[in-house]
Design a protein around this motif. Structure first.
Motif, PDB file in Angstrom:
ATOM      1  N   SER A  88       0.838  -1.192   0.000  1.00  0.00           N
ATOM      2  CA  SER A  88       0.000   0.000   0.000  1.00  0.00           C
ATOM      3  C   SER A  88       0.876   1.247   0.000  1.00  0.00           C
ATOM      4  O   SER A  88       1.836   1.341   0.748  1.00  0.00           O
ATOM      5  N   THR A 148     -14.504  -0.969   7.792  1.00  0.00           N
ATOM      6  CA  THR A 148     -13.499  -1.894   7.267  1.00  0.00           C
ATOM      7  C   THR A 148     -12.860  -2.693   8.391  1.00  0.00           C
ATOM      8  O   THR A 148     -12.596  -3.890   8.252  1.00  0.00           O
ATOM      9  N   VAL A 188      -4.352   4.148   2.780  1.00  0.00           N
ATOM     10  CA  VAL A 188      -5.153   3.108   2.143  1.00  0.00           C
ATOM     11  C   VAL A 188      -6.227   3.690   1.223  1.00  0.00           C
ATOM     12  O   VAL A 188      -6.598   3.069   0.225  1.00  0.00           O
ATOM     13  N   TRP A 189      -6.696   4.890   1.543  1.00  0.00           N
ATOM     14  CA  TRP A 189      -7.701   5.538   0.694  1.00  0.00           C
ATOM     15  C   TRP A 189      -7.031   6.682  -0.074  1.00  0.00           C
ATOM     16  O   TRP A 189      -5.851   6.633  -0.349  1.00  0.00           O
ATOM     17  N   THR A 213      -4.154  -1.743  -5.389  1.00  0.00           N
ATOM     18  CA  THR A 213      -4.297  -1.398  -3.957  1.00  0.00           C
ATOM     19  C   THR A 213      -3.682  -0.058  -3.571  1.00  0.00           C
ATOM     20  O   THR A 213      -3.631   0.266  -2.389  1.00  0.00           O
ATOM     21  N   LYS A 259      -9.088  -2.949   0.434  1.00  0.00           N
ATOM     22  CA  LYS A 259      -8.984  -2.035   1.568  1.00  0.00           C
ATOM     23  C   LYS A 259      -8.674  -2.797   2.859  1.00  0.00           C
ATOM     24  O   LYS A 259      -7.870  -2.332   3.686  1.00  0.00           O
TER      25      LYS A 259
END
Length: 231
Positions: free
Chosen positions: A13, A206, A191-192, A37, A166
């Motif tokens: 990530s 999540t 991650v986002w 990802t 995620k």
């Protein structure tokens, strides 16, 4: 640009910035990288790129040289002057050897000529991303959990885990924390991407799903008001 190859290979990530003044190409690159990802933001000009870079910590910038207003060369110079850990992959139609030498001399870490194969772009981004992190074991392990960022495989006590992108990214960041508390803000950033609402409950949702898939006994602890950690 050739599309992503079948049997795609996932990577660790990272937060990326794609800077490209052709919106269709920029969005296509970003969408392809997200399928691997990565958290990806997009800028269509140099001014916007500098604004993004002033706010967010990026692992890698995929940077077109020929940009309106502020050139890609100037964006690269600014990053070099600031001595950040952000790696720069110049992506340009300027294919002559002299152009490539000039780009690298500006401080770019890598140089890829258009048109390009998307699989090669991903491989170069992955290689640059490895330079932004401390050297670690290829497989992250803590307690009974093992996670392989390159093969996109995770298991607990030998039992394979079927995780969404995620969930995988969240678990990876927690494992990289090596027992330290990781905040929701850190997870959102890694991650986002910037399109996510900072007030969303997506991290909590999540985390609930990830905990359920990891099973008992619980290994992810919530540190109230601070974040999460793998015990």
């Amino acid at each position: 640009m050739n599309g992503p190859a079948g049997g795609r290979q996932y990577a660790t990530s990272m937060r990326l910035l794609v800077v490209e003044d052709e919106p269709v190409l920029a969005d296509s690159i970003a969408d392809g990288l997200r399928r691997h990802t990565y958290a990806v933001d997009v800028a269509y000009d140099g001014n916007t790129a500098l604004t993004r870079l002033g706010v967010n910590a990026y692992d890698v910038v995929v940077l077109d040289r020929d940009l309106p207003d502020v050139s890609g060369d100037q964006v690269c110079r600014t990053l070099v002057d600031q001595a950040t850990d952000t790696r720069v992959l110049m992506l340009t139609a300027a294919a002559a050897v002299g152009d490539r030498i000039a780009g690298l001399d500006l401080g770019a870490d890598d140089y890829l000529v258009k048109p390009f194969d998307f699989a090669e772009l991903v491989a170069r981004v992955r290689a640059l991303g490895r330079r932004t992190r401390p050297v670690t074991s290829p497989v992250l392990q803590r307690e009974s959990i093992a996670l392989d960022p390159v093969r996109h495989e995770a298991s607990r006590a030998g039992r394979a885990l079927s995780l969404t992108r995620k969930e995988f990214g969240v678990l990876e960041e927690l494992l990289r924390g090596d027992g330290a508390v990781v905040s929701s803000e850190q997870l959102l950033e890694k991650v986002w991407d910037e399109n996510i609402d900072p007030f969303t409950n997506v991290v909590r949702v999540t985390m609930l799903s990830l905990r359920r898939k990891l099973g008992d006994p619980p290994v992810i602890a919530t540190v109230t008001g601070v974040g999460y950690q793998i015990r």
